[in-house]
Enzyme design. Structure first.
Site, PDB file in Angstrom:
ATOM      1  N   ALA A  69      37.059  43.593  46.562  1.00  0.00           N
ATOM      2  CA  ALA A  69      35.673  43.876  46.198  1.00  0.00           C
ATOM      3  C   ALA A  69      35.572  43.829  44.675  1.00  0.00           C
ATOM      4  O   ALA A  69      36.576  44.012  43.977  1.00  0.00           O
ATOM      5  CB  ALA A  69      35.281  45.248  46.718  1.00  0.00           C
ATOM      6  N   GLY A 112      39.470  44.039  49.704  1.00  0.00           N
ATOM      7  CA  GLY A 112      38.395  43.498  50.534  1.00  0.00           C
ATOM      8  C   GLY A 112      38.672  42.057  50.966  1.00  0.00           C
ATOM      9  O   GLY A 112      38.180  41.610  52.013  1.00  0.00           O
ATOM     10  N   GLU A 115      40.712  42.365  53.958  1.00  0.00           N
ATOM     11  CA  GLU A 115      39.856  42.890  55.038  1.00  0.00           C
ATOM     12  C   GLU A 115      38.931  41.793  55.573  1.00  0.00           C
ATOM     13  O   GLU A 115      38.707  41.688  56.780  1.00  0.00           O
ATOM     14  CB  GLU A 115      39.055  44.087  54.508  1.00  0.00           C
ATOM     15  CG  GLU A 115      39.963  45.278  54.207  1.00  0.00           C
ATOM     16  CD  GLU A 115      39.264  46.418  53.505  1.00  0.00           C
ATOM     17  OE1 GLU A 115      38.655  46.169  52.438  1.00  0.00           O
ATOM     18  OE2 GLU A 115      39.302  47.554  53.993  1.00  0.00           O
ATOM     19  N   GLU A 135      44.121  49.076  46.891  1.00  0.00           N
ATOM     20  CA  GLU A 135      43.075  50.021  46.474  1.00  0.00           C
ATOM     21  C   GLU A 135      43.645  51.313  45.905  1.00  0.00           C
ATOM     22  O   GLU A 135      43.068  51.926  45.011  1.00  0.00           O
ATOM     23  CB  GLU A 135      42.157  50.356  47.660  1.00  0.00           C
ATOM     24  CG  GLU A 135      41.255  49.222  48.111  1.00  0.00           C
ATOM     25  CD  GLU A 135      41.884  48.300  49.154  1.00  0.00           C
ATOM     26  OE1 GLU A 135      43.130  48.340  49.343  1.00  0.00           O
ATOM     27  OE2 GLU A 135      41.134  47.529  49.776  1.00  0.00           O
TER      28      GLU A 135
HETATM   29  N1  CO8 Z   1      37.012  42.787  40.791  1.00  0.00           N
HETATM   30  C1  CO8 Z   1      36.485  42.345  39.646  1.00  0.00           C
HETATM   31  N2  CO8 Z   1      37.139  41.479  38.812  1.00  0.00           N
HETATM   32  C2  CO8 Z   1      38.349  41.068  39.180  1.00  0.00           C
HETATM   33  C3  CO8 Z   1      38.964  41.498  40.367  1.00  0.00           C
HETATM   34  C4  CO8 Z   1      38.238  42.392  41.199  1.00  0.00           C
HETATM   35  N3  CO8 Z   1      38.717  42.830  42.377  1.00  0.00           N
HETATM   36  N4  CO8 Z   1      40.186  40.920  40.447  1.00  0.00           N
HETATM   37  C5  CO8 Z   1      40.329  40.156  39.360  1.00  0.00           C
HETATM   38  N5  CO8 Z   1      39.227  40.237  38.587  1.00  0.00           N
HETATM   39  C6  CO8 Z   1      38.958  39.555  37.328  1.00  0.00           C
HETATM   40  C7  CO8 Z   1      39.759  40.160  36.176  1.00  0.00           C
HETATM   41  O1  CO8 Z   1      39.095  41.304  35.660  1.00  0.00           O
HETATM   42  C8  CO8 Z   1      39.813  39.007  35.226  1.00  0.00           C
HETATM   43  O2  CO8 Z   1      38.584  38.920  34.546  1.00  0.00           O
HETATM   44  P1  CO8 Z   1      38.571  38.633  32.907  1.00  0.00           P
HETATM   45  O3  CO8 Z   1      39.148  37.260  32.782  1.00  0.00           O
HETATM   46  O4  CO8 Z   1      37.120  38.724  32.565  1.00  0.00           O
HETATM   47  O5  CO8 Z   1      39.429  39.684  32.299  1.00  0.00           O
HETATM   48  C9  CO8 Z   1      39.891  37.770  36.134  1.00  0.00           C
HETATM   49  O6  CO8 Z   1      39.432  38.208  37.413  1.00  0.00           O
HETATM   50  C10 CO8 Z   1      41.306  37.233  36.287  1.00  0.00           C
HETATM   51  O7  CO8 Z   1      42.130  38.311  36.696  1.00  0.00           O
HETATM   52  P2  CO8 Z   1      43.461  38.732  35.908  1.00  0.00           P
HETATM   53  O8  CO8 Z   1      43.378  38.345  34.480  1.00  0.00           O
HETATM   54  O9  CO8 Z   1      43.724  40.175  36.222  1.00  0.00           O
HETATM   55  O10 CO8 Z   1      44.514  37.766  36.635  1.00  0.00           O
HETATM   56  P3  CO8 Z   1      46.064  38.027  36.889  1.00  0.00           P
HETATM   57  O11 CO8 Z   1      46.598  36.746  37.458  1.00  0.00           O
HETATM   58  O12 CO8 Z   1      46.714  38.610  35.684  1.00  0.00           O
HETATM   59  O13 CO8 Z   1      46.115  39.173  38.031  1.00  0.00           O
HETATM   60  C11 CO8 Z   1      45.468  40.189  40.120  1.00  0.00           C
HETATM   61  C12 CO8 Z   1      45.591  38.887  39.309  1.00  0.00           C
HETATM   62  C13 CO8 Z   1      46.867  40.766  40.382  1.00  0.00           C
HETATM   63  C14 CO8 Z   1      44.803  39.826  41.435  1.00  0.00           C
HETATM   64  C15 CO8 Z   1      44.622  41.232  39.315  1.00  0.00           C
HETATM   65  O14 CO8 Z   1      43.433  40.600  38.889  1.00  0.00           O
HETATM   66  C16 CO8 Z   1      44.243  42.452  40.126  1.00  0.00           C
HETATM   67  O15 CO8 Z   1      45.052  43.349  40.279  1.00  0.00           O
HETATM   68  N6  CO8 Z   1      42.983  42.468  40.638  1.00  0.00           N
HETATM   69  C17 CO8 Z   1      42.456  43.611  41.345  1.00  0.00           C
HETATM   70  C18 CO8 Z   1      42.985  43.676  42.752  1.00  0.00           C
HETATM   71  C19 CO8 Z   1      42.439  44.891  43.450  1.00  0.00           C
HETATM   72  O16 CO8 Z   1      42.650  46.024  43.051  1.00  0.00           O
HETATM   73  N7  CO8 Z   1      41.706  44.648  44.546  1.00  0.00           N
HETATM   74  C20 CO8 Z   1      41.119  45.721  45.335  1.00  0.00           C
HETATM   75  C21 CO8 Z   1      39.728  46.000  44.856  1.00  0.00           C
HETATM   76  S1  CO8 Z   1      38.990  47.414  45.672  1.00  0.00           S
HETATM   77  C22 CO8 Z   1      38.557  46.796  47.193  1.00  0.00           C
HETATM   78  O17 CO8 Z   1      38.719  45.651  47.492  1.00  0.00           O
HETATM   79  C23 CO8 Z   1      37.934  47.814  48.145  1.00  0.00           C
HETATM   80  C24 CO8 Z   1      37.300  47.104  49.315  1.00  0.00           C
HETATM   81  C25 CO8 Z   1      36.451  48.041  50.081  1.00  0.00           C
HETATM   82  C26 CO8 Z   1      35.182  47.363  50.583  1.00  0.00           C
HETATM   83  C27 CO8 Z   1      34.079  47.536  49.584  1.00  0.00           C
HETATM   84  C28 CO8 Z   1      32.777  46.951  50.055  1.00  0.00           C
HETATM   85  C29 CO8 Z   1      31.643  47.346  49.108  1.00  0.00           C
END
Ligand code: CO8
Length: 261
Positions: A69, A112, A115, A135
């Site tokens: 998400a 998400g 999911e 998460e």
């Molecule tokens: N949300 C928003 N932005 C994101 C997300 C995300 N989930 N994942 C990556 N991005 C963005 C980064 O902020 C970055 O943006 P910017 O270039 O502006 O800084 C860009 O994407 C590229 O990401 P990274 O630079 O971090 O890339 P890396 O290759 O270094 O890392 C990862 C990739 C490991 C995937 C890392 O981006 C990461 O850890 N992302 C978050 C993963 C995460 O925590 N996901 C769970 C989110 S919570 C969730 O999904 C709850 C679901 C419940 C349902 C909700 C319904 C409303």
């Protein structure tokens, strides 16, 4: 209809085509914001209504199916705001799509994203796929069915490990656990998913519809209670300092300091 966050195509013979939807927010690894989810559900329902479409392929990009998400969009939510927004109504509509959805994943399939994948019917993964529920690293829990669906598929202990440590698993591990159907080289994963969808497209659409409905009936009947339980806990976490800190730390590109409050 024109979409901003997804690419929608149809392929194949008239009368037995397949519909393809690709998530397309490459700048944020296909993070699932409200707008994308709204478009995705509209496109799925449009394919569901269209008689000539017999099966649907849902995919992302090679680098990411979806990294979860959208944390930026979610970070300032409160328990009440997130509950009133009721985004899960959109997710519930995906569960009601009658036509089979073959999911073609590669790269990051997280939170998400994982999911969403588990809402699909058959899953083809590229060798580079990493799947997980991270998460916990940002102070929340899965909210779109992860605690329920993952546990049913991989069993309690593996689900606990994935959800409590937040560590992703590789595509071969996911295959061994039955979380995905097939693992293929990255240049083939989308083609393989399309081939499966084309195969299904040749069958009786009525039999396909009733077969999907029957499998989901056993699978989904007792899940509704678990989904509501998970949803309440997910909403509740938006009252915690740890959710604020976890999501803020992600956006500021630093490690979070959790206080347990
Ligand atoms: N949300 C928003 N932005 C994101 C997300 C995300 N989930 N994942 C990556 N991005 C963005 C980064 O902020 C970055 O943006 P910017 O270039 O502006 O800084 C860009 O994407 C590229 O990401 P990274 O630079 O971090 O890339 P890396 O290759 O270094 O890392 C990862 C990739 C490991 C995937 C890392 O981006 C990461 O850890 N992302 C978050 C993963 C995460 O925590 N996901 C769970 C989110 S919570 C969730 O999904 C709850 C679901 C419940 C349902 C909700 C319904 C409303």
């Amino acid at each position: 209809m024109t979409y901003k966050n997804i690419i929608v195509e149809e392929e194949g013979a008239a009368g037995a085509s397949i519909g393809i939807i690709a998530l397309n927010r490459p700048q944020v690894l296909n993070a699932l914001n409200h707008e994308l989810m709204g478009e995705l559900v509209s496109a799925l329902e449009e394919f569901d209504r269209k008689e000539s479409i017999r099966a649907i392929v849902l995919t992302g990009s090679e680098r990411a199916f979806a990294a979860g998400a959208d944390i930026k969009e979610m970070s300032d939510e409160t328990t009440i705001s997130i509950m009133l927004r009721d985004n899960f109504a959109t997710w519930d509509r995906i569960r009601n799509v009658k036509k089979p959805i073959v999911c073609a994943v590669s790269g990051f399939v997280l939170g998400g994203g994982c999911e969403l994948m588990m809402n699909c019917d058959i899953i083809v993964a590229s060798e580079t796929t990493q799947l997980g529920q991270p998460e916990i690293n940002i102070g929340v829990i899965p909210g779109a069915g992860g605690t329920q669906r993952l546990t049913r598929v991989v069993g309690k202990h593996k689900a606990m490990e994935m959800i409590l440590t937040g560590k992703p698993i590789t595509a071969p591990e996911a295959l061994a656990l039955g979380l995905v159907n097939k693992v293929v080289p990255v240049e083939l994963y989308l083609e393989e998913a399309k081939a499966i969808a084309r195969e299904i497209a040749k069958k009786s659409p009525v039999a396909v519809r009733l077969a999907k409905e029957s499998v989901l009936k056993t699978y989904d009947a007792p899940i509704s209670e678990g989904l509501m339980f998970e949803r309440k806990n997910f909403y509740m976490l938006f009252s915690s300092e740890d959710q604020k800190e976890g999501m803020k730390a992600f956006l500021e590109k630093r490690q979070p300091t959790f206080s347990g409050r």
